[in-house]
Design a protein around this motif. Sequence first.
Motif, mmCIF file in Angstrom:
data_model
loop_
_atom_site.group_PDB
_atom_site.id
_atom_site.type_symbol
_atom_site.label_atom_id
_atom_site.label_comp_id
_atom_site.label_asym_id
_atom_site.label_seq_id
_atom_site.Cartn_x
_atom_site.Cartn_y
_atom_site.Cartn_z
ATOM 1 N N ALA A 32 0.966 -1.110 0.008
ATOM 2 C CA ALA A 32 -0.029 -0.082 0.021
ATOM 3 C C ALA A 32 0.853 1.252 0.090
ATOM 4 O O ALA A 32 1.807 1.507 0.598
ATOM 5 N N VAL A 33 0.526 2.053 -0.886
ATOM 6 C CA VAL A 33 1.218 3.414 -0.919
ATOM 7 C C VAL A 33 0.319 4.402 -0.416
ATOM 8 O O VAL A 33 -0.823 4.792 -1.005
ATOM 9 N N MET A 34 0.679 5.120 0.609
ATOM 10 C CA MET A 34 -0.229 6.164 1.288
ATOM 11 C C MET A 34 0.341 7.570 1.179
ATOM 12 O O MET A 34 1.384 7.617 1.305
ATOM 13 N N GLY A 35 -0.533 8.592 1.294
ATOM 14 C CA GLY A 35 -0.040 10.118 1.222
ATOM 15 C C GLY A 35 -1.255 10.892 0.629
ATOM 16 O O GLY A 35 -2.325 10.413 0.334
ATOM 17 N N PRO A 36 -1.084 12.088 0.988
ATOM 18 C CA PRO A 36 -2.164 13.083 0.763
ATOM 19 C C PRO A 36 -2.303 13.459 -0.633
ATOM 20 O O PRO A 36 -1.538 12.783 -1.563
ATOM 21 N N SER A 37 -3.379 13.970 -1.123
ATOM 22 C CA SER A 37 -3.508 14.187 -2.557
ATOM 23 C C SER A 37 -2.476 15.178 -3.163
ATOM 24 O O SER A 37 -2.090 15.830 -2.441
ATOM 25 N N GLY A 38 -2.104 14.805 -4.306
ATOM 26 C CA GLY A 38 -0.920 15.541 -4.955
ATOM 27 C C GLY A 38 0.324 14.769 -4.698
ATOM 28 O O GLY A 38 1.570 15.366 -5.412
ATOM 29 N N ALA A 39 0.567 13.845 -3.701
ATOM 30 C CA ALA A 39 1.839 13.130 -3.535
ATOM 31 C C ALA A 39 2.371 12.316 -4.434
ATOM 32 O O ALA A 39 3.448 11.733 -4.375
ATOM 33 N N GLY A 40 1.339 12.097 -5.513
ATOM 34 C CA GLY A 40 2.047 11.218 -6.801
ATOM 35 C C GLY A 40 1.480 9.939 -6.711
ATOM 36 O O GLY A 40 1.934 8.968 -7.446
ATOM 37 N N LYS A 41 0.604 9.424 -5.894
ATOM 38 C CA LYS A 41 0.167 8.164 -5.767
ATOM 39 C C LYS A 41 -0.522 7.469 -7.000
ATOM 40 O O LYS A 41 -0.123 6.550 -7.638
ATOM 41 N N SER A 42 -1.338 8.115 -7.576
ATOM 42 C CA SER A 42 -2.000 7.786 -8.736
ATOM 43 C C SER A 42 -0.948 7.752 -10.255
ATOM 44 O O SER A 42 -1.245 7.117 -11.175
ATOM 45 N N ARG A 87 -5.470 -13.099 -3.663
ATOM 46 C CA ARG A 87 -4.671 -13.987 -3.091
ATOM 47 C C ARG A 87 -4.818 -15.408 -3.727
ATOM 48 O O ARG A 87 -3.870 -16.115 -4.213
ATOM 49 N N ARG A 88 -6.254 -15.898 -4.075
ATOM 50 C CA ARG A 88 -6.553 -16.973 -4.703
ATOM 51 C C ARG A 88 -5.867 -17.157 -6.216
ATOM 52 O O ARG A 88 -5.496 -18.240 -6.544
ATOM 53 N N ARG A 89 -5.702 -15.960 -6.855
ATOM 54 C CA ARG A 89 -4.977 -15.941 -8.086
ATOM 55 C C ARG A 89 -3.643 -15.745 -7.845
ATOM 56 O O ARG A 89 -2.680 -15.526 -9.085
ATOM 57 N N HIS A 90 -2.914 -15.549 -6.660
ATOM 58 C CA HIS A 90 -1.825 -15.325 -6.421
ATOM 59 C C HIS A 90 -1.104 -14.106 -7.191
ATOM 60 O O HIS A 90 0.148 -14.073 -7.882
ATOM 61 N N LEU A 91 -2.078 -13.039 -7.213
ATOM 62 C CA LEU A 91 -1.534 -11.748 -7.967
ATOM 63 C C LEU A 91 -0.736 -10.789 -6.820
ATOM 64 O O LEU A 91 -1.413 -10.709 -5.825
ATOM 65 N N PRO A 92 0.213 -10.364 -7.287
ATOM 66 C CA PRO A 92 0.620 -9.007 -6.357
ATOM 67 C C PRO A 92 -0.350 -8.050 -6.424
ATOM 68 O O PRO A 92 -0.747 -7.700 -7.601
ATOM 69 N N VAL A 93 -0.497 -7.111 -5.381
ATOM 70 C CA VAL A 93 -1.434 -5.879 -5.560
ATOM 71 C C VAL A 93 -0.784 -4.783 -4.907
ATOM 72 O O VAL A 93 -0.363 -4.707 -3.674
ATOM 73 N N LEU A 94 -0.897 -3.777 -5.804
ATOM 74 C CA LEU A 94 -0.480 -2.478 -5.141
ATOM 75 C C LEU A 94 -1.680 -1.689 -5.080
ATOM 76 O O LEU A 94 -2.497 -1.384 -6.082
ATOM 77 N N LEU A 95 -2.051 -0.978 -3.931
ATOM 78 C CA LEU A 95 -3.069 -0.321 -3.413
ATOM 79 C C LEU A 95 -2.542 1.149 -3.139
ATOM 80 O O LEU A 95 -1.799 1.338 -2.244
ATOM 81 N N VAL A 96 -3.083 2.239 -3.784
ATOM 82 C CA VAL A 96 -3.084 3.367 -3.398
ATOM 83 C C VAL A 96 -4.279 3.896 -2.491
ATOM 84 O O VAL A 96 -5.385 3.630 -3.159
ATOM 85 N N THR A 97 -3.963 4.721 -1.485
ATOM 86 C CA THR A 97 -5.187 5.060 -0.776
ATOM 87 C C THR A 97 -4.729 5.963 0.179
ATOM 88 O O THR A 97 -3.575 6.139 0.464
ATOM 89 N N HIS A 98 -5.793 6.893 0.711
ATOM 90 C CA HIS A 98 -5.448 7.829 1.879
ATOM 91 C C HIS A 98 -6.071 7.250 3.182
ATOM 92 O O HIS A 98 -6.058 7.937 3.975
ATOM 93 N N ASP A 99 -6.740 6.099 2.922
ATOM 94 C CA ASP A 99 -7.483 5.387 4.241
ATOM 95 C C ASP A 99 -6.637 4.296 4.776
ATOM 96 O O ASP A 99 -6.532 3.405 4.270
ATOM 97 N N GLU A 100 -6.205 4.492 6.228
ATOM 98 C CA GLU A 100 -5.306 3.533 6.638
ATOM 99 C C GLU A 100 -6.086 2.015 6.750
ATOM 100 O O GLU A 100 -5.792 1.160 6.743
ATOM 101 N N ALA A 101 -7.465 2.156 6.791
ATOM 102 C CA ALA A 101 -8.275 1.140 7.120
ATOM 103 C C ALA A 101 -8.172 0.184 6.020
ATOM 104 O O ALA A 101 -8.082 -1.087 5.872
ATOM 105 N N ASP A 102 -7.894 0.735 4.765
ATOM 106 C CA ASP A 102 -7.863 0.109 3.685
ATOM 107 C C ASP A 102 -6.584 -1.039 3.708
ATOM 108 O O ASP A 102 -6.501 -2.103 3.175
#
Length: 209
Positions: free
Chosen positions: A33-43, A183-198
């Motif tokens: 997970a990559v976290m940061g405020p809007s404009g930090a470059g996540k997308s 997980r079932r498909r053994h895929l690596p996942v990169l999540l960008v979010t501003h929500d720690e719960a995600d």
Amino acid sequence: MTDGLQLKNIEIRRLGKVLLSLDLHIRPGTVGAVMGPSGAGKSTLLAAIAGQLPPEFTLSGEITLDGRSLRRLPAQARRVGILYQDHLLFPHMSVGANLAFGLDRRVPRHSRRAAVDQALEDIGLAGFHDRDPETLSGGQKARIALMRMLLSEPDLLLLDEPFSGLDASLRDQIRRLVFALARRRHLPVLLVTHDEADALAANAEIVRL
């Protein structure tokens, strides 16, 4: 060979100014997970990995997926699936046609209907083949968008805040579905979010920008 997604010495600049720099390794079946405020470059980071970086940005460093370099491959050859906050279903197509659009082109014509019907059953929407997407709830649209992307058989899943438009109970349900299928498909996942719960729901390694 290094399995999964490897970002090494990644640096993205906009008009010469450094926007972000990071190193990250995400193994198959796990989430980063990559976290940061809007404009930090996540997308922007996701766009760089997917081969869709706008021309005002420059990228340096290595991006490898299961040991193969992605930097010089066109976007359509990278086998990367992206899920957005906006589900982007085609309004002029039925639910079944939306899913068929995502099917890998190697699936023969005579098998496509059966593959779509199985996909609908897998996400609890059996019988929805002929439904108009505009008649679906937010959670149903999210499930269709997820399965359409998975039917293209990606080797990597990128999540661009796909849960942020859902209410709390639905958000938890769709989150669990996405991470379970990855997980079932053994895929690596990169999540960008501003929500720690995600990130916590995914048991993700967190990088903060």
